[in-house]
Design a protein around this motif. Structure first.
Motif, PDB file in Angstrom:
ATOM      1  N   GLU A  29       0.835  -1.208   0.000  1.00 44.35           N
ATOM      2  CA  GLU A  29       0.000   0.000   0.000  1.00 44.35           C
ATOM      3  C   GLU A  29       0.868   1.256   0.000  1.00 44.35           C
ATOM      4  O   GLU A  29       0.572   2.229  -0.714  1.00 44.35           O
ATOM      5  CB  GLU A  29      -0.922  -0.006   1.215  1.00 44.35           C
ATOM      6  CG  GLU A  29      -2.035  -1.035   1.148  1.00 44.35           C
ATOM      7  CD  GLU A  29      -2.821  -1.126   2.440  1.00 44.35           C
ATOM      8  OE1 GLU A  29      -4.016  -1.476   2.369  1.00 44.35           O
ATOM      9  OE2 GLU A  29      -2.253  -0.848   3.526  1.00 44.35           O
ATOM     10  N   ILE A  30       1.919   1.253   0.786  1.00 47.26           N
ATOM     11  CA  ILE A  30       2.825   2.399   0.835  1.00 47.26           C
ATOM     12  C   ILE A  30       3.489   2.605  -0.523  1.00 47.26           C
ATOM     13  O   ILE A  30       3.542   3.724  -1.047  1.00 47.26           O
ATOM     14  CB  ILE A  30       3.893   2.188   1.920  1.00 47.26           C
ATOM     15  CG1 ILE A  30       3.247   2.161   3.307  1.00 47.26           C
ATOM     16  CG2 ILE A  30       4.955   3.282   1.854  1.00 47.26           C
ATOM     17  CD1 ILE A  30       4.195   1.736   4.416  1.00 47.26           C
ATOM     18  N   ALA A  31       3.992   1.530  -1.115  1.00 49.37           N
ATOM     19  CA  ALA A  31       4.696   1.625  -2.396  1.00 49.37           C
ATOM     20  C   ALA A  31       3.774   2.149  -3.496  1.00 49.37           C
ATOM     21  O   ALA A  31       4.169   3.009  -4.297  1.00 49.37           O
ATOM     22  CB  ALA A  31       5.260   0.262  -2.775  1.00 49.37           C
ATOM     23  N   ARG A  32       2.545   1.651  -3.540  1.00 50.30           N
ATOM     24  CA  ARG A  32       1.616   2.097  -4.578  1.00 50.30           C
ATOM     25  C   ARG A  32       1.285   3.581  -4.432  1.00 50.30           C
ATOM     26  O   ARG A  32       1.193   4.320  -5.426  1.00 50.30           O
ATOM     27  CB  ARG A  32       0.340   1.255  -4.544  1.00 50.30           C
ATOM     28  CG  ARG A  32       0.541  -0.197  -4.989  1.00 50.30           C
ATOM     29  CD  ARG A  32      -0.776  -0.922  -5.161  1.00 50.30           C
ATOM     30  NE  ARG A  32      -0.572  -2.283  -5.654  1.00 50.30           N
ATOM     31  CZ  ARG A  32      -0.586  -3.369  -4.875  1.00 50.30           C
ATOM     32  NH1 ARG A  32      -0.800  -3.245  -3.564  1.00 50.30           N
ATOM     33  NH2 ARG A  32      -0.379  -4.559  -5.391  1.00 50.30           N
ATOM     34  N   LEU A  33       1.096   4.032  -3.181  1.00 48.42           N
ATOM     35  CA  LEU A  33       0.788   5.444  -2.978  1.00 48.42           C
ATOM     36  C   LEU A  33       1.991   6.318  -3.328  1.00 48.42           C
ATOM     37  O   LEU A  33       1.825   7.402  -3.921  1.00 48.42           O
ATOM     38  CB  LEU A  33       0.354   5.697  -1.536  1.00 48.42           C
ATOM     39  CG  LEU A  33      -0.054   7.143  -1.218  1.00 48.42           C
ATOM     40  CD1 LEU A  33      -1.210   7.592  -2.110  1.00 48.42           C
ATOM     41  CD2 LEU A  33      -0.432   7.293   0.247  1.00 48.42           C
ATOM     42  N   VAL A  34       3.192   5.875  -2.994  1.00 47.24           N
ATOM     43  CA  VAL A  34       4.389   6.635  -3.330  1.00 47.24           C
ATOM     44  C   VAL A  34       4.520   6.793  -4.841  1.00 47.24           C
ATOM     45  O   VAL A  34       4.816   7.884  -5.348  1.00 47.24           O
ATOM     46  CB  VAL A  34       5.644   5.951  -2.739  1.00 47.24           C
ATOM     47  CG1 VAL A  34       6.916   6.526  -3.363  1.00 47.24           C
ATOM     48  CG2 VAL A  34       5.682   6.141  -1.231  1.00 47.24           C
ATOM     49  N   ILE A  35       4.293   5.720  -5.583  1.00 48.22           N
ATOM     50  CA  ILE A  35       4.360   5.791  -7.049  1.00 48.22           C
ATOM     51  C   ILE A  35       3.329   6.781  -7.578  1.00 48.22           C
ATOM     52  O   ILE A  35       3.599   7.597  -8.468  1.00 48.22           O
ATOM     53  CB  ILE A  35       4.151   4.395  -7.666  1.00 48.22           C
ATOM     54  CG1 ILE A  35       5.338   3.484  -7.323  1.00 48.22           C
ATOM     55  CG2 ILE A  35       3.967   4.491  -9.178  1.00 48.22           C
ATOM     56  CD1 ILE A  35       5.158   2.036  -7.740  1.00 48.22           C
ATOM     57  N   GLU A  36       2.137   6.750  -7.006  1.00 48.98           N
ATOM     58  CA  GLU A  36       1.077   7.670  -7.427  1.00 48.98           C
ATOM     59  C   GLU A  36       1.441   9.124  -7.120  1.00 48.98           C
ATOM     60  O   GLU A  36       1.275  10.011  -7.964  1.00 48.98           O
ATOM     61  CB  GLU A  36      -0.223   7.302  -6.722  1.00 48.98           C
ATOM     62  CG  GLU A  36      -1.385   8.247  -7.004  1.00 48.98           C
ATOM     63  CD  GLU A  36      -2.605   7.914  -6.177  1.00 48.98           C
ATOM     64  OE1 GLU A  36      -3.402   8.845  -5.905  1.00 48.98           O
ATOM     65  OE2 GLU A  36      -2.776   6.742  -5.791  1.00 48.98           O
ATOM     66  N   LEU A  37       1.946   9.371  -5.907  1.00 51.32           N
ATOM     67  CA  LEU A  37       2.254  10.744  -5.495  1.00 51.32           C
ATOM     68  C   LEU A  37       3.434  11.333  -6.259  1.00 51.32           C
ATOM     69  O   LEU A  37       3.472  12.540  -6.516  1.00 51.32           O
ATOM     70  CB  LEU A  37       2.546  10.774  -3.993  1.00 51.32           C
ATOM     71  CG  LEU A  37       1.373  10.482  -3.059  1.00 51.32           C
ATOM     72  CD1 LEU A  37       1.857  10.361  -1.616  1.00 51.32           C
ATOM     73  CD2 LEU A  37       0.309  11.573  -3.165  1.00 51.32           C
ATOM     74  N   THR A  38       4.399  10.508  -6.602  1.00 51.96           N
ATOM     75  CA  THR A  38       5.563  10.995  -7.342  1.00 51.96           C
ATOM     76  C   THR A  38       5.299  11.118  -8.829  1.00 51.96           C
ATOM     77  O   THR A  38       6.064  11.779  -9.539  1.00 51.96           O
ATOM     78  CB  THR A  38       6.775  10.064  -7.136  1.00 51.96           C
ATOM     79  OG1 THR A  38       6.421   8.731  -7.547  1.00 51.96           O
ATOM     80  CG2 THR A  38       7.220  10.045  -5.674  1.00 51.96           C
ATOM     81  N   GLY A  39       4.218  10.502  -9.309  1.00 51.59           N
ATOM     82  CA  GLY A  39       3.951  10.497 -10.741  1.00 51.59           C
ATOM     83  C   GLY A  39       4.986   9.698 -11.501  1.00 51.59           C
ATOM     84  O   GLY A  39       5.223   9.926 -12.689  1.00 51.59           O
ATOM     85  N   SER A  40       5.605   8.760 -10.819  1.00 52.02           N
ATOM     86  CA  SER A  40       6.690   7.982 -11.403  1.00 52.02           C
ATOM     87  C   SER A  40       6.156   6.865 -12.297  1.00 52.02           C
ATOM     88  O   SER A  40       5.051   6.350 -12.101  1.00 52.02           O
ATOM     89  CB  SER A  40       7.544   7.381 -10.283  1.00 52.02           C
ATOM     90  OG  SER A  40       8.531   6.525 -10.794  1.00 52.02           O
ATOM     91  N   ASP A  41       6.957   6.513 -13.284  1.00 51.31           N
ATOM     92  CA  ASP A  41       6.656   5.359 -14.144  1.00 51.31           C
ATOM     93  C   ASP A  41       7.286   4.081 -13.592  1.00 51.31           C
ATOM     94  O   ASP A  41       7.283   3.047 -14.261  1.00 51.31           O
ATOM     95  CB  ASP A  41       7.176   5.604 -15.563  1.00 51.31           C
ATOM     96  CG  ASP A  41       6.429   6.731 -16.271  1.00 51.31           C
ATOM     97  OD1 ASP A  41       5.225   6.898 -15.988  1.00 51.31           O
ATOM     98  OD2 ASP A  41       7.057   7.455 -17.068  1.00 51.31           O
ATOM     99  N   SER A  42       7.812   4.167 -12.388  1.00 51.76           N
ATOM    100  CA  SER A  42       8.476   3.002 -11.791  1.00 51.76           C
ATOM    101  C   SER A  42       7.486   1.858 -11.616  1.00 51.76           C
ATOM    102  O   SER A  42       6.369   2.054 -11.120  1.00 51.76           O
ATOM    103  CB  SER A  42       9.047   3.371 -10.421  1.00 51.76           C
ATOM    104  OG  SER A  42      10.015   4.377 -10.523  1.00 51.76           O
TER     105      SER A  42
END
Length: 345
Positions: A263-276
């Protein structure tokens, strides 16, 4: 004596201390504490040997009335003698937050927990100050999950940190019992926020660093491990509330929300707008159970209550790190010196 909360740490009241010593003050949490204390009207001496802290973290306080930075090692013999005081409060944050903080410096870890704590206690005792140790959660005794007590292997990496913490807490309790010292302990769980280091392996630091760099965001195992996150402003509130009381009993300060690693990782990807991409990897951990805070004492006696949700906290943290990425700290190896007055990092 029952502890009593007598301070509102969010600016509603003036700090009850005239001058405060913060050891480890150039670290993530220490820098936030220095800022909050100055805002509340206290004078602050920030002491740090910069082995893991960075002077840049408190550079914004340079020139502020009542602030002084001292580049010294609290573990060094005679350090207490050169700290002028008098202090009303000593906050001892100079110990490592986890065994991963200084994995190649076990001697420094042990010295911070023993000599450093003794010296900081000596300063508080000299001035009749309230003393508060920022400690770590207790290590699970069944660290390997096979019924073997962690105490059975004294050379494991976690043992160094655990023994340093255990000795420091025992020293506090002994001084309080034998000498009537006004000394207490706060056990700090996973804290995060603007200014945090992102070179660690834990959540959410690792996920933020990977996402901002555009690398795959890795999650160990099935991503179901939970993390009790506590935003730095809430953690500072808890520390200052306990500092304003007289509790000797250890007080847990940690988040009451426990999102999973996934859950943390998915939110971080969303907040950063990253393509990771999100990648699940083998869990290289040692099976150690994640310690969880028991915050009933902090809530009932001190009135502490976290106010920032983990989602809001991550949003603030990512925004701050995107605006000003935090470079990795480096150890200069140069002899320590005292810096006073106005200075720039």
């Amino acid at each position: 004596m029952m502890p009593t909360a007598a301070f509102s740490p969010r600016g509603e009241s003036r700090a009850p201390w005239g001058r405060v010593l913060v050891t480890g003050g150039a670290g993530f949490l220490g820098s936030h504490l220095c800022t909050r204390l100055l805002d509340a009207g206290a004078e602050v001496d920030c002491l740090d040997n910069l082995s893991t802290g960075r002077a840049e973290k408190v550079a914004h306080l340079a020139g502020r009335s009542g602030f002084r930075f001292l580049e010294r090692d609290i573990s060094e013999p005679g350090c207490a003698d050169v700290l002028p005081g008098p202090y009303d409060l000593v906050l001892h944050l100079a110990g490592p937050a986890s065994p991963a903080a200084r994995p190649e410096r076990p001697v420094e870890v042990l010295e911070a927990g023993s000599l450093g704590t003794r010296n900081a206690l000596a300063v508080a005792g000299r001035d009749g100050a309230r003393f508060l140790l920022a400690s770590s959660p207790p290590v699970c005794t069944d660290a390997r999950g096979d019924g073997t007590p962690d105490d059975a292997d004294p050379v494991r990496p976690h043992r160094v940190c655990a023994d340093a913490v255990r000795f420091a807490e025992a020293l506090i309790a002994a001084h309080a019992g034998a000498h009537g010292a006004n000394a207490g302990i706060v056990r700090l769980f996973t804290g995060y926020g603007p200014g945090m280091r992102t070179d660690g392996a834990g959540m959410p630091a690792a996920a933020i660093e990977q996402a901002l760099a555009g690398r795959p965001v890795t999650v160990p195992g099935d991503g179901g491990r939970r993390h009790p996150l506590c935003y730095v402003d809430d953690m500072v509130d808890g520390i200052l509330l306990v500092a304003a009381g007289r509790s000797v009993r250890p007080v847990d300060i940690g988040g009451d929300e426990e999102p999973t690693a996934a859950e943390i990782a998915r939110l971080v990807i969303e907040l950063t707008g990253s393509d990771s991409p999100l990648v699940f990897v083998e869990d290289a951990g040692d099976g150690r159970a994640e310690p969880r805070p028991v915050t009933g004492f902090a809530r009932e006696i001190f009135g502490w209550l976290p106010s920032v949700t983990w989602r809001d906290g991550l949003e603030r943290t990512v925004a701050a790190l995107r605006e000003r990425p935090d470079p990795l700290p480096t150890a200069t190896g140069e002899p320590t010196q005292e810096r006073t007055g106005e200075w720039r990092a």
